[in-house]
Design an enzyme around this catalytic site. Structure first.
Site, PDB file in Angstrom:
ATOM      1  N   LYS A 181      -8.508  28.089  -1.681  1.00  0.00           N
ATOM      2  CA  LYS A 181      -9.091  27.597  -2.925  1.00  0.00           C
ATOM      3  C   LYS A 181      -9.256  25.914  -2.475  1.00  0.00           C
ATOM      4  O   LYS A 181      -8.468  24.928  -2.702  1.00  0.00           O
ATOM      5  CB  LYS A 181      -8.051  27.255  -3.900  1.00  0.00           C
ATOM      6  CG  LYS A 181      -7.686  28.971  -4.333  1.00  0.00           C
ATOM      7  CD  LYS A 181      -6.898  28.792  -5.759  1.00  0.00           C
ATOM      8  CE  LYS A 181      -6.215  29.950  -6.136  1.00  0.00           C
ATOM      9  NZ  LYS A 181      -5.600  29.838  -7.480  1.00  0.00           N
ATOM     10  N   GLU A 192      -0.512  32.767   5.634  1.00  0.00           N
ATOM     11  CA  GLU A 192      -0.291  32.240   4.339  1.00  0.00           C
ATOM     12  C   GLU A 192      -1.274  33.249   3.449  1.00  0.00           C
ATOM     13  O   GLU A 192      -2.141  33.594   3.808  1.00  0.00           O
ATOM     14  CB  GLU A 192      -0.435  30.876   4.045  1.00  0.00           C
ATOM     15  CG  GLU A 192      -0.418  30.555   2.533  1.00  0.00           C
ATOM     16  CD  GLU A 192       0.998  30.700   1.903  1.00  0.00           C
ATOM     17  OE1 GLU A 192       1.592  31.740   1.807  1.00  0.00           O
ATOM     18  OE2 GLU A 192       1.205  29.427   1.458  1.00  0.00           O
ATOM     19  N   ASP A 193      -0.840  33.675   1.981  1.00  0.00           N
ATOM     20  CA  ASP A 193      -1.652  34.396   1.224  1.00  0.00           C
ATOM     21  C   ASP A 193      -2.925  33.276   0.539  1.00  0.00           C
ATOM     22  O   ASP A 193      -4.057  33.891   0.798  1.00  0.00           O
ATOM     23  CB  ASP A 193      -1.032  34.936   0.181  1.00  0.00           C
ATOM     24  CG  ASP A 193      -0.169  33.692  -0.627  1.00  0.00           C
ATOM     25  OD1 ASP A 193      -0.062  32.752  -0.409  1.00  0.00           O
ATOM     26  OD2 ASP A 193       0.574  34.309  -1.585  1.00  0.00           O
ATOM     27  N   PHE A 199      -7.139  31.966 -10.874  1.00  0.00           N
ATOM     28  CA  PHE A 199      -5.766  32.404 -10.591  1.00  0.00           C
ATOM     29  C   PHE A 199      -6.061  34.072 -10.175  1.00  0.00           C
ATOM     30  O   PHE A 199      -6.559  34.815 -11.012  1.00  0.00           O
ATOM     31  CB  PHE A 199      -4.860  32.477 -11.707  1.00  0.00           C
ATOM     32  CG  PHE A 199      -3.371  32.540 -11.002  1.00  0.00           C
ATOM     33  CD1 PHE A 199      -2.773  31.532 -10.574  1.00  0.00           C
ATOM     34  CD2 PHE A 199      -2.808  33.899 -11.337  1.00  0.00           C
ATOM     35  CE1 PHE A 199      -1.544  31.860 -10.173  1.00  0.00           C
ATOM     36  CE2 PHE A 199      -1.522  34.091 -10.710  1.00  0.00           C
ATOM     37  CZ  PHE A 199      -0.855  32.869 -10.276  1.00  0.00           C
ATOM     38  N   VAL A 200      -5.785  34.521  -8.903  1.00  0.00           N
ATOM     39  CA  VAL A 200      -5.700  35.643  -8.261  1.00  0.00           C
ATOM     40  C   VAL A 200      -4.645  36.207  -8.085  1.00  0.00           C
ATOM     41  O   VAL A 200      -3.592  35.846  -7.931  1.00  0.00           O
ATOM     42  CB  VAL A 200      -6.737  35.516  -7.043  1.00  0.00           C
ATOM     43  CG1 VAL A 200      -8.219  35.178  -7.503  1.00  0.00           C
ATOM     44  CG2 VAL A 200      -6.118  34.725  -5.992  1.00  0.00           C
ATOM     45  N   LYS A 240       6.568  35.612  -0.421  1.00  0.00           N
ATOM     46  CA  LYS A 240       6.499  36.940  -0.346  1.00  0.00           C
ATOM     47  C   LYS A 240       4.865  37.461  -0.131  1.00  0.00           C
ATOM     48  O   LYS A 240       4.402  38.336   0.203  1.00  0.00           O
ATOM     49  CB  LYS A 240       6.739  37.801  -1.384  1.00  0.00           C
ATOM     50  CG  LYS A 240       8.349  37.740  -1.718  1.00  0.00           C
ATOM     51  CD  LYS A 240       8.721  38.513  -3.263  1.00  0.00           C
ATOM     52  CE  LYS A 240      10.034  38.016  -3.428  1.00  0.00           C
ATOM     53  NZ  LYS A 240      10.522  38.710  -4.801  1.00  0.00           N
ATOM     54  N   GLY A 241       3.975  36.328  -0.798  1.00  0.00           N
ATOM     55  CA  GLY A 241       2.599  36.704  -0.768  1.00  0.00           C
ATOM     56  C   GLY A 241       1.726  37.095   0.281  1.00  0.00           C
ATOM     57  O   GLY A 241       0.967  37.922   0.442  1.00  0.00           O
ATOM     58  N   ASP A 281      -3.747  26.607  -1.945  1.00  0.00           N
ATOM     59  CA  ASP A 281      -4.183  25.920  -3.109  1.00  0.00           C
ATOM     60  C   ASP A 281      -4.230  24.369  -3.171  1.00  0.00           C
ATOM     61  O   ASP A 281      -5.293  23.795  -2.716  1.00  0.00           O
ATOM     62  CB  ASP A 281      -3.457  26.597  -4.252  1.00  0.00           C
ATOM     63  CG  ASP A 281      -3.778  26.056  -5.711  1.00  0.00           C
ATOM     64  OD1 ASP A 281      -5.061  25.586  -5.885  1.00  0.00           O
ATOM     65  OD2 ASP A 281      -3.034  26.340  -6.727  1.00  0.00           O
ATOM     66  N   ASP A 340       0.752  37.322  -6.356  1.00  0.00           N
ATOM     67  CA  ASP A 340       1.409  37.781  -7.976  1.00  0.00           C
ATOM     68  C   ASP A 340       1.113  36.991  -8.840  1.00  0.00           C
ATOM     69  O   ASP A 340       0.958  35.727  -8.616  1.00  0.00           O
ATOM     70  CB  ASP A 340       3.017  37.842  -7.601  1.00  0.00           C
ATOM     71  CG  ASP A 340       3.420  36.489  -7.443  1.00  0.00           C
ATOM     72  OD1 ASP A 340       3.015  35.856  -6.485  1.00  0.00           O
ATOM     73  OD2 ASP A 340       4.582  36.211  -8.350  1.00  0.00           O
ATOM     74  N   ARG A 356       1.650  42.409  -6.781  1.00  0.00           N
ATOM     75  CA  ARG A 356       1.216  42.301  -5.649  1.00  0.00           C
ATOM     76  C   ARG A 356       1.012  43.366  -4.621  1.00  0.00           C
ATOM     77  O   ARG A 356       0.108  43.328  -3.769  1.00  0.00           O
ATOM     78  CB  ARG A 356       2.828  41.951  -4.875  1.00  0.00           C
ATOM     79  CG  ARG A 356       3.356  40.651  -5.356  1.00  0.00           C
ATOM     80  CD  ARG A 356       4.842  40.328  -4.311  1.00  0.00           C
ATOM     81  NE  ARG A 356       5.291  39.444  -4.955  1.00  0.00           N
ATOM     82  CZ  ARG A 356       5.233  37.979  -4.844  1.00  0.00           C
ATOM     83  NH1 ARG A 356       4.138  37.627  -4.155  1.00  0.00           N
ATOM     84  NH2 ARG A 356       5.791  37.034  -5.187  1.00  0.00           N
TER      85      ARG A 356
HETATM   86  P1  IMP Z   1      -0.131  25.316  -2.717  1.00  0.00           P
HETATM   87  O1  IMP Z   1       1.122  24.580  -2.410  1.00  0.00           O
HETATM   88  O2  IMP Z   1      -0.610  24.760  -4.069  1.00  0.00           O
HETATM   89  O3  IMP Z   1      -1.118  25.302  -1.615  1.00  0.00           O
HETATM   90  O4  IMP Z   1       0.347  26.785  -3.219  1.00  0.00           O
HETATM   91  C1  IMP Z   1       0.442  27.711  -2.291  1.00  0.00           C
HETATM   92  C2  IMP Z   1       0.882  28.835  -2.929  1.00  0.00           C
HETATM   93  O5  IMP Z   1       0.864  28.910  -4.450  1.00  0.00           O
HETATM   94  C3  IMP Z   1       0.539  30.091  -2.695  1.00  0.00           C
HETATM   95  O6  IMP Z   1       1.317  30.557  -1.394  1.00  0.00           O
HETATM   96  C4  IMP Z   1       0.783  31.148  -3.600  1.00  0.00           C
HETATM   97  O7  IMP Z   1       2.124  31.625  -3.712  1.00  0.00           O
HETATM   98  C5  IMP Z   1       0.853  30.333  -4.808  1.00  0.00           C
HETATM   99  N1  IMP Z   1      -0.660  30.456  -5.630  1.00  0.00           N
HETATM  100  C6  IMP Z   1      -1.556  29.516  -5.342  1.00  0.00           C
HETATM  101  N2  IMP Z   1      -2.694  30.212  -6.224  1.00  0.00           N
HETATM  102  C7  IMP Z   1      -2.468  31.374  -6.358  1.00  0.00           C
HETATM  103  C8  IMP Z   1      -2.967  32.489  -7.112  1.00  0.00           C
HETATM  104  O8  IMP Z   1      -4.354  32.144  -7.638  1.00  0.00           O
HETATM  105  N3  IMP Z   1      -2.528  33.597  -7.381  1.00  0.00           N
HETATM  106  C9  IMP Z   1      -1.138  33.641  -7.047  1.00  0.00           C
HETATM  107  N4  IMP Z   1      -0.403  32.643  -6.351  1.00  0.00           N
HETATM  108  C10 IMP Z   1      -0.986  31.577  -5.898  1.00  0.00           C
HETATM  109 MG    MG Z   2       2.902  32.263  -1.283  1.00  0.00          MG
END
Ligand code: IMP
Ligand code: MG
Length: 174
Positions: free
Chosen positions: A129, A97-98, A150-151, A41-42, A101, A157, A163
């Site tokens: 990140k 994507e939001d 963490f944002v 949803k992000g 990470d 969210d 959100r």
């Molecule tokens: P990744 O697979 O670790 O790159 O994670 C990406 C997903 O983790 C994003 O689409 C977010 O939904 C969630 N995520 C990562 N960091 C944050 C944050 O700081 N706040 C909220 N959601 C996050």
């Molecule tokens: Mg996401």
């Protein structure tokens, strides 16, 4: 436990950057149409805002992949909602994507979509990140590079909350 949020990226900064990215996409996709593949949803807020400034014919599709439970990444993804293969096959797809990470989510999602033969495939993320990667992954369009914090807000969210904030803020839990 008490929570507070401090502004990291203001509404004005987000709006300005979104317009810059849209201008870049308008230029690079001139004469083509683009399919924005929004990761629920992000990325909903970012996708909507970005799409408003696109001048090329724009289509919207949605996908939902989950790798998070609370504030810890699990390192695996689950597909909760998939996109029809014909909605991406032969199309110029931009995954929106939001935040990137660890890179795990988009690594899997991009591979999945690439297997459906889009005409082209790029990734646009509001936040990156970059120091937190567990798998090598680069976004093609990046709104803001941020640190390991963490944002929430503008789609992001914590357990489905915050959100709807118009800005991106750092969540402090004491
Ligand atoms: P990744 O697979 O670790 O790159 O994670 C990406 C997903 O983790 C994003 O689409 C977010 O939904 C969630 N995520 C990562 N960091 C944050 C944050 O700081 N706040 C909220 N959601 C996050
Ligand atoms: Mg996401």
């Amino acid at each position: 436990m008490s929570e507070s949020i401090s502004v990291l990226i203001s509404e004005e900064q987000i709006q300005k950057r979104v317009k810059e990215i849209a201008a870049q996409i308008n230029e690079e996709y001139a004469g083509k149409s683009v399919t924005l593949l929004c990761t629920l949803k992000g990325a909903v807020y970012f996708t909507c805002e970005l799409s408003k400034h696109l001048k090329v014919p724009t289509f919207l599709e949605f996908i939902q992949a989950s790798s998070y439970s609370g504030t810890e990444s699990t390192g695996t993804i689950t597909m909760k909602l998939d996109v029809k293969p014909e909605a991406v096959c032969g199309k110029h797809v931009i995954i929106v994507e939001d935040v990137i990470d660890t890179g795990v989510t988009l690594y899997h999602v991009k591979k999945l979509i690439a297997g459906r033969n889009p005409a082209s495939l790029k990734v646009c993320t509001l936040l990156d990140k970059h120091d937190c990667r567990r798998v090598a992954f680069e976004g093609d369009y990046v709104g803001f590079t941020i640190g390991d914090e963490f944002v929430v807000g503008f789609g992001l969210d914590v357990d489905q909350r915050y959100r709807n904030l118009a800005y991106v803020g750092v969540l402090h839990q004491e």
